[in-house]
Write a protein that holds these residues in place. Structure first.
Motif, short mmCIF file in Angstrom:
data_model
loop_
_atom_site.label_atom_id
_atom_site.label_comp_id
_atom_site.label_asym_id
_atom_site.label_seq_id
_atom_site.Cartn_x
_atom_site.Cartn_y
_atom_site.Cartn_z
N TYR A 27 0.77 -1.18 0.00
CA TYR A 27 0.03 0.15 -0.09
C TYR A 27 0.81 1.42 -0.16
CZ TYR A 27 -3.06 3.65 1.52
OH TYR A 27 -3.89 5.02 1.36
N PHE A 28 1.91 1.48 0.88
CA PHE A 28 2.63 2.56 0.83
C PHE A 28 3.46 2.59 -0.10
CE2 PHE A 28 1.83 1.87 5.70
CZ PHE A 28 1.04 3.04 5.38
N LEU A 33 3.83 5.50 -5.33
CA LEU A 33 3.86 5.46 -7.06
C LEU A 33 2.70 6.47 -7.62
CD1 LEU A 33 4.77 1.93 -7.81
CD2 LEU A 33 6.07 3.86 -8.22
N ILE A 34 1.62 6.34 -6.89
CA ILE A 34 0.28 7.18 -7.35
C ILE A 34 0.83 8.62 -7.25
CG2 ILE A 34 -2.03 7.78 -6.59
CD1 ILE A 34 -1.93 5.04 -7.80
N HIS A 35 1.48 9.05 -6.23
CA HIS A 35 1.79 10.27 -6.08
C HIS A 35 2.80 10.93 -7.24
CE1 HIS A 35 -0.48 11.65 -2.78
NE2 HIS A 35 -0.16 10.66 -2.03
N VAL A 79 -4.59 0.46 -5.10
CA VAL A 79 -3.21 1.11 -4.57
C VAL A 79 -2.31 0.05 -4.04
CG1 VAL A 79 -2.07 2.65 -2.75
CG2 VAL A 79 -4.17 3.34 -4.12
N SER A 80 -2.96 -1.06 -3.43
CA SER A 80 -2.05 -2.18 -2.92
C SER A 80 -1.61 -3.02 -4.26
CB SER A 80 -3.07 -2.89 -1.85
OG SER A 80 -3.28 -2.07 -0.84
N LEU A 81 -2.39 -3.17 -5.17
CA LEU A 81 -2.20 -3.92 -6.20
C LEU A 81 -1.07 -3.28 -6.88
CD1 LEU A 81 -3.02 -6.62 -7.92
CD2 LEU A 81 -4.66 -5.15 -9.11
N ILE A 82 -1.09 -1.91 -7.22
CA ILE A 82 -0.13 -1.20 -8.03
C ILE A 82 1.18 -1.44 -7.48
CG2 ILE A 82 0.91 1.09 -8.48
CD1 ILE A 82 -2.32 1.61 -9.08
N GLY A 83 1.29 -1.33 -5.94
CA GLY A 83 2.57 -1.71 -5.03
C GLY A 83 2.97 -3.01 -5.21
N LEU A 84 1.95 -3.88 -5.36
CA LEU A 84 2.44 -5.28 -5.65
C LEU A 84 3.10 -5.68 -6.87
CD1 LEU A 84 2.36 -8.24 -4.40
CD2 LEU A 84 0.09 -8.50 -5.38
N ILE A 85 2.32 -4.99 -7.69
CA ILE A 85 3.14 -5.33 -9.15
C ILE A 85 4.47 -4.80 -9.29
CG2 ILE A 85 2.69 -4.37 -11.65
CD1 ILE A 85 -0.42 -4.76 -11.15
N PHE A 86 4.58 -3.63 -8.55
CA PHE A 86 5.97 -2.79 -8.84
C PHE A 86 7.00 -3.91 -8.24
CE2 PHE A 86 9.22 -0.31 -6.20
CZ PHE A 86 9.62 0.24 -7.13
N TRP A 87 6.67 -4.31 -6.81
CA TRP A 87 7.60 -5.24 -6.19
C TRP A 87 7.64 -6.44 -7.12
CZ3 TRP A 87 10.97 -3.29 -3.54
CH2 TRP A 87 10.72 -2.31 -2.78
N VAL A 88 6.68 -7.05 -7.68
CA VAL A 88 7.09 -8.12 -8.34
C VAL A 88 7.91 -8.04 -9.68
CG1 VAL A 88 5.70 -9.92 -10.15
CG2 VAL A 88 4.84 -9.46 -7.89
N ILE A 89 7.68 -6.68 -10.30
CA ILE A 89 8.71 -6.44 -11.30
C ILE A 89 10.19 -6.22 -10.95
CG2 ILE A 89 9.21 -4.36 -13.07
CD1 ILE A 89 6.06 -4.01 -13.59
N VAL A 90 10.38 -5.58 -9.71
CA VAL A 90 11.55 -5.53 -9.05
C VAL A 90 12.31 -6.97 -8.93
CG1 VAL A 90 12.74 -4.77 -6.99
CG2 VAL A 90 11.29 -3.15 -8.11
#
Length: 102
Positions: A27-28, A33-35, A79-90
């Motif tokens: 989420y954080f 990322l949203i901001h 928002v949590s899903l966007i954060g999760l996708i970011f970490w999966v890509i990383v």
């Protein structure tokens, strides 16, 4: 019986730990990322604790975004899903670098 209770408690503790990581870290990260990506056009939504309000927002078709007080919000789950996708890509990029450099 005691072994079964111990397995249940261990599973519950691991489940709580996974929930904290998903809703905390993801989420954080998604909030940041949203901001950064929208330059303040959208705001990350907070957790909706009332079940009726959550259902009413989904019933009206506001699954990912909603408007409140003339501000555009992205839902908590998105928002949590966007954060999760970011970490999966990383993680995938990291694994690709590790495997090709060896």
């Amino acid at each position: 019986m005691i072994q079964l209770l111990g397995e249940f408690l261990l599973g519950a503790i691991l489940w709580i730990f996974a929930e904290i990581i998903f809703y905390g870290l993801c989420y954080f990260t998604g909030k940041l990322l949203i901001h950064l990506v929208t330059f303040g056009k959208y705001y990350p939504g907070d957790v909706i604790k009332k079940k009726e309000l959550r259902k009413s927002q989904r019933a009206k078709g506001r699954k990912f975004t909603y408007i409140k007080d003339k501000r555009k919000y992205i839902s908590f789950e998105t928002v949590s899903l966007i954060g999760l996708i970011f970490w999966v890509i990383v993680v995938l990029i990291s694994l690709a670098f590790i495997s090709y450099s060896a």
